[in-house]
Design a protein around this motif. Sequence first.
Motif, mmCIF file in Angstrom:
data_model
loop_
_atom_site.group_PDB
_atom_site.id
_atom_site.type_symbol
_atom_site.label_atom_id
_atom_site.label_comp_id
_atom_site.label_asym_id
_atom_site.label_seq_id
_atom_site.Cartn_x
_atom_site.Cartn_y
_atom_site.Cartn_z
ATOM 1 N N ASP A 86 18.565 17.273 -9.246
ATOM 2 C CA ASP A 86 19.182 17.904 -10.504
ATOM 3 C C ASP A 86 20.072 16.885 -11.302
ATOM 4 O O ASP A 86 20.235 16.687 -12.388
ATOM 5 C CB ASP A 86 19.852 19.150 -10.737
ATOM 6 N N GLN A 87 20.755 16.169 -10.371
ATOM 7 C CA GLN A 87 21.497 15.156 -11.160
ATOM 8 C C GLN A 87 20.737 13.787 -11.574
ATOM 9 O O GLN A 87 21.443 12.699 -12.113
ATOM 10 C CB GLN A 87 22.823 14.480 -10.290
ATOM 11 N N GLY A 88 19.616 13.858 -11.268
ATOM 12 C CA GLY A 88 18.689 12.479 -11.647
ATOM 13 C C GLY A 88 18.262 11.908 -10.333
ATOM 14 O O GLY A 88 17.449 10.940 -10.696
ATOM 15 N N TYR A 89 18.930 11.817 -9.143
ATOM 16 C CA TYR A 89 18.712 10.989 -7.986
ATOM 17 C C TYR A 89 17.013 11.292 -7.771
ATOM 18 O O TYR A 89 16.657 12.318 -7.664
ATOM 19 C CB TYR A 89 19.495 11.296 -6.864
ATOM 20 N N ASP A 90 16.468 10.373 -7.288
ATOM 21 C CA ASP A 90 15.360 10.195 -6.389
ATOM 22 C C ASP A 90 15.675 10.639 -5.197
ATOM 23 O O ASP A 90 16.248 9.743 -4.230
ATOM 24 C CB ASP A 90 14.418 8.954 -6.360
ATOM 25 N N THR A 91 15.419 11.841 -4.680
ATOM 26 C CA THR A 91 16.054 12.400 -3.415
ATOM 27 C C THR A 91 15.235 12.767 -2.252
ATOM 28 O O THR A 91 14.242 13.318 -2.566
ATOM 29 C CB THR A 91 16.682 14.069 -3.989
ATOM 30 N N ILE A 92 15.622 12.176 -1.209
ATOM 31 C CA ILE A 92 14.968 12.696 0.114
ATOM 32 C C ILE A 92 16.027 13.624 0.734
ATOM 33 O O ILE A 92 17.198 13.277 1.130
ATOM 34 C CB ILE A 92 14.797 11.402 1.021
ATOM 35 N N ALA A 93 15.431 14.649 1.542
ATOM 36 C CA ALA A 93 16.215 15.472 2.102
ATOM 37 C C ALA A 93 15.492 15.600 3.246
ATOM 38 O O ALA A 93 14.247 16.296 3.308
ATOM 39 C CB ALA A 93 16.429 16.802 1.202
ATOM 40 N N PHE A 94 16.395 15.712 4.441
ATOM 41 C CA PHE A 94 15.489 15.696 5.714
ATOM 42 C C PHE A 94 16.132 16.769 6.651
ATOM 43 O O PHE A 94 17.397 16.947 6.712
ATOM 44 C CB PHE A 94 15.489 14.471 6.420
ATOM 45 N N ASP A 95 15.296 17.251 7.633
ATOM 46 C CA ASP A 95 15.738 18.055 8.695
ATOM 47 C C ASP A 95 14.813 17.754 9.908
ATOM 48 O O ASP A 95 13.762 17.462 9.885
ATOM 49 C CB ASP A 95 15.856 19.460 8.155
ATOM 50 N N ILE A 96 15.662 17.882 11.247
ATOM 51 C CA ILE A 96 14.996 17.861 12.473
ATOM 52 C C ILE A 96 14.059 19.114 12.625
ATOM 53 O O ILE A 96 12.943 18.893 13.531
ATOM 54 C CB ILE A 96 15.816 17.720 13.596
ATOM 55 N N SER A 97 14.213 20.141 12.015
ATOM 56 C CA SER A 97 13.524 21.309 11.995
ATOM 57 C C SER A 97 12.357 21.182 11.168
ATOM 58 O O SER A 97 12.326 21.420 9.879
ATOM 59 C CB SER A 97 14.279 22.683 11.892
ATOM 60 N N PRO A 98 11.031 21.286 11.575
ATOM 61 C CA PRO A 98 9.762 21.469 10.673
ATOM 62 C C PRO A 98 9.958 22.988 10.000
ATOM 63 O O PRO A 98 9.593 22.920 8.775
ATOM 64 C CB PRO A 98 8.910 21.379 11.402
ATOM 65 N N SER A 99 10.554 23.797 10.594
ATOM 66 C CA SER A 99 10.579 25.091 9.823
ATOM 67 C C SER A 99 11.709 25.127 8.795
ATOM 68 O O SER A 99 11.358 25.509 7.894
ATOM 69 C CB SER A 99 10.903 26.388 11.066
ATOM 70 N N ALA A 100 12.583 24.369 8.923
ATOM 71 C CA ALA A 100 13.390 24.202 7.664
ATOM 72 C C ALA A 100 12.821 23.354 6.754
ATOM 73 O O ALA A 100 13.182 24.076 5.560
ATOM 74 C CB ALA A 100 14.803 23.335 8.494
ATOM 75 N N VAL A 101 12.074 22.298 6.874
ATOM 76 C CA VAL A 101 11.573 21.895 5.807
ATOM 77 C C VAL A 101 10.622 22.736 5.233
ATOM 78 O O VAL A 101 10.700 22.667 3.965
ATOM 79 C CB VAL A 101 10.724 20.675 6.541
ATOM 80 N N GLU A 102 9.618 23.447 6.016
ATOM 81 C CA GLU A 102 9.026 24.451 5.280
ATOM 82 C C GLU A 102 9.254 25.358 4.678
ATOM 83 O O GLU A 102 9.150 25.850 3.402
ATOM 84 C CB GLU A 102 7.839 25.083 6.612
ATOM 85 N N THR A 103 10.618 26.014 5.131
ATOM 86 C CA THR A 103 11.432 26.895 4.235
ATOM 87 C C THR A 103 12.036 26.578 2.794
ATOM 88 O O THR A 103 12.020 27.028 1.860
ATOM 89 C CB THR A 103 12.560 27.397 5.116
ATOM 90 N N ALA A 104 12.345 25.221 3.042
ATOM 91 C CA ALA A 104 12.951 24.438 1.941
ATOM 92 C C ALA A 104 11.800 24.339 0.864
ATOM 93 O O ALA A 104 11.992 24.669 -0.448
ATOM 94 C CB ALA A 104 13.732 23.197 2.068
ATOM 95 N N GLU A 105 10.389 23.707 1.295
ATOM 96 C CA GLU A 105 9.573 23.519 0.270
ATOM 97 C C GLU A 105 9.209 25.031 -0.242
ATOM 98 O O GLU A 105 8.693 24.785 -1.318
ATOM 99 C CB GLU A 105 8.466 23.100 0.989
ATOM 100 N N ARG A 106 9.074 25.925 0.585
ATOM 101 C CA ARG A 106 8.670 27.335 0.001
ATOM 102 C C ARG A 106 9.705 27.782 -0.925
ATOM 103 O O ARG A 106 9.421 28.582 -2.128
ATOM 104 C CB ARG A 106 8.728 28.165 1.332
ATOM 105 N N ASN A 107 10.958 27.601 -0.748
ATOM 106 C CA ASN A 107 12.144 28.396 -1.642
ATOM 107 C C ASN A 107 11.996 27.390 -2.881
ATOM 108 O O ASN A 107 12.566 27.902 -3.833
ATOM 109 C CB ASN A 107 13.372 27.802 -1.052
#
Length: 227
Positions: A86-107
Motif C-alpha cells: 500500500d506504500q507503493g512498493y512493487d512487493t514480493i512476499a514469500f513463505d516456505i508454506s504453500p498453504s500460507a501463500v494460498e491463504t494470503a492470496e485468498r485473504n
Amino acid sequence: MTSEPVDPDLATRRLAHEALEQDDPTGWFERLYSAASEGTAVLPWDRGAAHPLLADWIATAEPRGAGQRALVVGAGTGWDAELVADQGYDTIAFDISPSAVETAERNHPDSKATYQVADLLNPPAEWHRAFDLVVEIYTVQALPIPLQPKATAHVSDFVRPGGTLVVIAAARDDNTPDSSVDGPPWPLTRAAIDAFTTPDLNLIQLDRTPSPNDPALYRWRAEYLRD
C-alpha cells in the motif's frame, strides 16, 4: 462434554518438535498452515492486521515506495505485505508454506503484492541485493537457533545499496542460554540483532519495547541501512 481449548502456542511447539525429530526443521510451517486452513489449528501470530511495530515504523518513516521494490520475508497470511504494498512498493512476499501463500492470496484477492513459495534458507539467486526495502518479522526466530545465522545472512543479503531492512522479533537477554529456550519461537539476543549488520549494512535504529499482550516480554524493532 466439551473439550478444553488447545493453547495455540503449545500446539505450534508440538508440531515443531515433531518436525525437528524428523530432521525437518521447517516442515512444521506447512503442517500448521495447512491445519489452520482446514480449521483444525490456530496461527498464534495471525493478528488479522499488519504488525503494530511495522505500522508505527511506516507512519514515522513515511517511506515512499513508488518505483522501488520490497521483499517481505515469511509473509504468512499477508497482512504485513499488504501494508508494504500500500506504500507503493512493487512487493514480493514469500513463505516456505504453500498453504500460507494460498491463504494470503485468498485473504487478499485484489492484492498489489505478489505472493510466492520460497525457502529463506535457499532463496532465489536473483534476490541478491535486489530490494529497496526488506521486512523480516518473526521468521528468523521461528527457526532453531543453529539455523538462525544462515537465515540472518540471507535476510541481510536481500538489501540493495541504499536500501533499508526492518527486523521485528521477540527479544531475549544475552545471558539467557540457548539450552533454556523451548521454542518456537527462539527469541533473538542483542548479539543476534547485531548479526544482521555487515561491513556496509549498518544498524541505524534499535528499539526494545514491551509486548502489548505481556509487559514482561519485549520486542526488538531494528532498522538497518545499506551504504
